[in-house]
Design an enzyme around this catalytic site. Structure first.
Site, PDB file in Angstrom:
ATOM      1  CD  GLU A   1      11.005  12.769  11.358  1.00  0.00           C
ATOM      2  OE1 GLU A   1       9.838  12.547  11.676  1.00  0.00           O
ATOM      3  OE2 GLU A   1      11.652  12.044  10.584  1.00  0.00           O
TER       4      GLU A   1
ATOM      5  CD  GLU B   1      14.109   0.663   8.746  1.00  0.00           C
ATOM      6  OE1 GLU B   1      14.498   1.670   9.368  1.00  0.00           O
ATOM      7  OE2 GLU B   1      14.841  -0.302   8.493  1.00  0.00           O
TER       8      GLU B   1
ATOM      9  CE  LYS C   1      -1.762   2.749   2.980  1.00  0.00           C
ATOM     10  NZ  LYS C   1      -1.680   4.026   2.270  1.00  0.00           N
TER      11      LYS C   1
ATOM     12  CB  CYS D   1      13.899   8.474   7.618  1.00  0.00           C
ATOM     13  SG  CYS D   1      14.832   7.439   6.493  1.00  0.00           S
TER      14      CYS D   1
HETATM   15  P1  NAD Z   1       2.811   8.117   8.011  1.00  0.00           P
HETATM   16  O1  NAD Z   1       3.117   7.299   9.198  1.00  0.00           O
HETATM   17  O2  NAD Z   1       1.822   9.201   8.116  1.00  0.00           O
HETATM   18  O3  NAD Z   1       2.293   7.196   6.809  1.00  0.00           O
HETATM   19  C1  NAD Z   1       3.058   6.117   6.325  1.00  0.00           C
HETATM   20  C2  NAD Z   1       2.132   5.085   5.703  1.00  0.00           C
HETATM   21  O4  NAD Z   1       1.319   4.494   6.722  1.00  0.00           O
HETATM   22  C3  NAD Z   1       1.147   5.647   4.669  1.00  0.00           C
HETATM   23  O5  NAD Z   1       1.052   4.732   3.592  1.00  0.00           O
HETATM   24  C4  NAD Z   1      -0.157   5.712   5.446  1.00  0.00           C
HETATM   25  O6  NAD Z   1      -1.314   5.645   4.638  1.00  0.00           O
HETATM   26  C5  NAD Z   1      -0.036   4.476   6.307  1.00  0.00           C
HETATM   27  N1  NAD Z   1      -0.897   4.466   7.496  1.00  0.00           N
HETATM   28  C6  NAD Z   1      -1.424   5.510   8.183  1.00  0.00           C
HETATM   29  N2  NAD Z   1      -2.137   5.070   9.242  1.00  0.00           N
HETATM   30  C7  NAD Z   1      -2.060   3.715   9.226  1.00  0.00           C
HETATM   31  C8  NAD Z   1      -2.559   2.687  10.075  1.00  0.00           C
HETATM   32  N3  NAD Z   1      -3.302   2.956  11.150  1.00  0.00           N
HETATM   33  N4  NAD Z   1      -2.273   1.399   9.766  1.00  0.00           N
HETATM   34  C9  NAD Z   1      -1.517   1.104   8.698  1.00  0.00           C
HETATM   35  N5  NAD Z   1      -1.007   2.035   7.858  1.00  0.00           N
HETATM   36  C10 NAD Z   1      -1.279   3.326   8.116  1.00  0.00           C
HETATM   37  O7  NAD Z   1       4.225   8.659   7.518  1.00  0.00           O
HETATM   38  P2  NAD Z   1       4.542   9.652   6.306  1.00  0.00           P
HETATM   39  O8  NAD Z   1       4.169  11.039   6.707  1.00  0.00           O
HETATM   40  O9  NAD Z   1       3.993   9.106   5.036  1.00  0.00           O
HETATM   41  O10 NAD Z   1       6.129   9.513   6.207  1.00  0.00           O
HETATM   42  C11 NAD Z   1       6.993  10.359   6.855  1.00  0.00           C
HETATM   43  C12 NAD Z   1       7.619   9.680   8.059  1.00  0.00           C
HETATM   44  O11 NAD Z   1       8.275   8.488   7.642  1.00  0.00           O
HETATM   45  C13 NAD Z   1       8.683  10.510   8.723  1.00  0.00           C
HETATM   46  O12 NAD Z   1       8.595  10.414  10.127  1.00  0.00           O
HETATM   47  C14 NAD Z   1       9.977   9.866   8.248  1.00  0.00           C
HETATM   48  O13 NAD Z   1      11.089  10.118   9.043  1.00  0.00           O
HETATM   49  C15 NAD Z   1       9.593   8.443   8.192  1.00  0.00           C
HETATM   50  N6  NAD Z   1      10.484   7.685   7.309  1.00  0.00           N
HETATM   51  C16 NAD Z   1      11.319   6.713   7.840  1.00  0.00           C
HETATM   52  C17 NAD Z   1      12.203   6.035   7.019  1.00  0.00           C
HETATM   53  C18 NAD Z   1      13.121   4.969   7.556  1.00  0.00           C
HETATM   54  O14 NAD Z   1      13.628   4.170   6.784  1.00  0.00           O
HETATM   55  N7  NAD Z   1      13.362   4.894   8.844  1.00  0.00           N
HETATM   56  C19 NAD Z   1      12.238   6.316   5.671  1.00  0.00           C
HETATM   57  C20 NAD Z   1      11.392   7.301   5.175  1.00  0.00           C
HETATM   58  C21 NAD Z   1      10.516   7.961   6.000  1.00  0.00           C
END
Ligand code: NAD
Length: 474
Positions: free
Chosen positions: A374, A243, A170, A277
């Site tokens: 962050e 992650e 997804k 990230c």
């Molecule tokens: P987010 O957590 O808002 O969303 C990530 C994904 O999770 C989306 O596809 C979203 O639709 C889905 N999601 C939302 N609620 C959910 C639920 N209850 N159950 C299952 N899935 C759900 O994050 P974002 O804003 O898209 O991404 C940014 C964040 O990701 C930042 O904090 C960034 O640091 C982190 N990030 C981490 C890494 C890493 O490798 N550690 C890499 C890239 C980004």
């Protein structure tokens, strides 16, 4: 406006219910994506479950060969998919942008295709012999964010299918179309059901996590969503790789020659407009070096063209979405209200896109939101320190632990400092320099589990011990 389909069991599924995708550089509508519902999630998981045994039964050589074909498809379609990344996510075609993201997709596909997990001899004596075999976990649910949408999806799906799992992916609701298109293209070389997509928001992600036939979740996103995933996977006991975000510190050791290193530090902080990230999000500089570091970084900031990433010469794009734009704006406003010095940038550039300038802030410290949270944007607070121990203590004074970096001319001294930083990876004289052979993952609120390399491949398998009793010799 074209309606882009998701893929279940090798077939494109279009729905009447769609959601719009806009270009963050222009605000223009660029397409709409079919919206999955809970039934689609069940159909996708059922397709993945049905396809898994025969996919796992193929030899390693067959699966490696197929994964290499996936790499060829990605390479052949680089320009098409990179254009989607730029139009949907915002990062420019040039510089460390969408063509770079596509090259990474190819590399992170070829490397798992070259890796093996041979049977390990664990123990042997006169009475017994114990071997450890690696089996696929089963059906993997992959949930991706919007910042590196195609590359992070590839990190999740390729090791999984290389190891004999099948996947339901997804994408983020902010960057859906490019991922749906990538999976459609990949499906031309995969058996039906091995790689499926569903699309929609967090509710669709949650349905996938909760599904009784999902065996593992690979998640990249925020810590708050990770916590919801931990909750909603309690029913199926799905294994989790989480992650999450970071708030990486970079420490420049006293007297370091930064002229030769400044460009690496700049991109370590501002690649993808800081929406990465493992970007340097806080910079600790000895008070005697502060002016020189500020000068070299602000000089670089003034030379980097920002704009619509489809145009030639642009190396910095917009922030990806309004939620993120408002968050960055709010944190910088808060810092200014607490007396932060704006070295450059500091307020939005104006529409139509979500453009925010590279922003360097001085006169800030731990305890300010811009340092403690962050910000995930093009901002770098620069904090003066007097002794290195103080910088280490402040670097570790955070709930996250994804990455960190130490910058110094004396590599032994830098390594000693690096060993004291609480993070999954600490880079020396580079930041965020990930590699497909090198495990990557966080500690604390940055999540658990690792991706990449042999350790990443092991993480999408389950160990099985075969224990053999030896015949008694008479
Ligand atoms: P987010 O957590 O808002 O969303 C990530 C994904 O999770 C989306 O596809 C979203 O639709 C889905 N999601 C939302 N609620 C959910 C639920 N209850 N159950 C299952 N899935 C759900 O994050 P974002 O804003 O898209 O991404 C940014 C964040 O990701 C930042 O904090 C960034 O640091 C982190 N990030 C981490 C890494 C890493 O490798 N550690 C890499 C890239 C980004």
């Amino acid at each position: 406006m074209k309606n882009y389909a998701f893929t279940i069991n090798g077939k494109s599924i279009s729905t009447e219910k769609t959601f719009d995708v806009k270009n963050p550089a222009t605000g223009d509508l660029i397409g709409s994506a079919s919206m999955s519902n809970k039934d689609h999630v069940s159909q996708a998981v059922a397709a993945a479950k049905a396809a898994q045994p025969s996919w796992a039964a193929k030899s390693d050589e067959e699966r490696k060969s197929t994964v290499n074909k996936v790499a060829d498809i990605l390479a052949e379609n680089t320009a098409y998919l990179a254009k989607w990344i730029t139009e949907e996510q915002g990062k420019p075609m040039a510089g460390p942008g969408s063509m770079f993201e596509m090259q990474a997709c190819v590399g992170w596909t070829q490397v798992p295709a070259s890796l093996d997990l041979p049977v390990e001899a664990i123990f042997e004596d006169d009475t017994r012999k114990d071997e450890l075999h690696r089996k696929p976990v089963g059906v993997i649910g992959a949930i991706a964010p919007w910042n590196w949408p195609l590359m992070i999806a590839i990190w999740q799906i390729i090791p999984a299918i290389r190891a004999g799992n099948t996947v339901v992916l997804k994408p983020s609701e902010y960057t859906t179309i490019g991922t749906l298109e990538m999976v459609r293209l990949i499906n031309t070389v995969l058996p039906p059901g091995v790689l499926n997509t569903v699309s929609g928001g967090g509710d669709i992600g949650a349905s996938l996590v909760e599904h009784k036939d999902v065996d593992k979740i690979m998640f990249t996103g925020s810590a708050s969503t990770a916590r919801r995933i931990i909750e909603s996977s309690k029913g199926n006991m799905a294994r989790l790789t989480l992650e999450c975000g970071g708030n990486d510190a970079a420490i420049i050791l006293p007297g370091t020659d930064m002229k030769s290193k400044a460009e690496d530090l700049f991109w370590g902080a501002f690649i993808n407009m800081g929406q990465t990230c493992a970007c340097a999000k806080r910079l600790y500089v000895h008070e005697n070096d502060y002016d020189a570091v500020v000068e070299v970084l602000s000089d670089l900031a003034s030379k980097m063209p920002m704009g619509n990433g489809m145009e030639d010469g642009i190396v910095l794009g917009p922030i990806q979405n309004k939620m993120q734009f408002d968050k960055v704006n709010d944190l910088v406003k808060d810092a200014k209200s607490k007396g932060a010095e704006v070295i450059c940038g500091g307020s939005p550039l104006g529409g139509p896109g979500y453009f925010y300038p590279i922003t360097l802030l001085g006169n800030v410290d731990n305890g300010h939101r811009i340092v403690d949270e962050e910000q995930f944007g093009p901002v770098l607070p620069i904090i003066k320190y007097k002794i290195v121990e103080e910088a280490i203590q402040k670097a570790n004074d955070t709930k996250t632990g994804l990455g960190g970096s130490v910058w110094g001319d004396d590599l032994d001294q830098a390594a000693k400092v690096a060993s004291k930083i609480q993070a999954g990876t600490v880079w020396i004289n580079q930041h965020g320099a990930i590699h497909p052979m090198v495990p990557f993952g966080g500690i604390k609120d940055s999540g658990y589990g690792v991706e990449f390399g042999i350790e990443g491949l092991k993480a999408v398998t389950r160990p099985q011990v075969i224990s053999i009793k030896k015949p008694v010799l008479v």
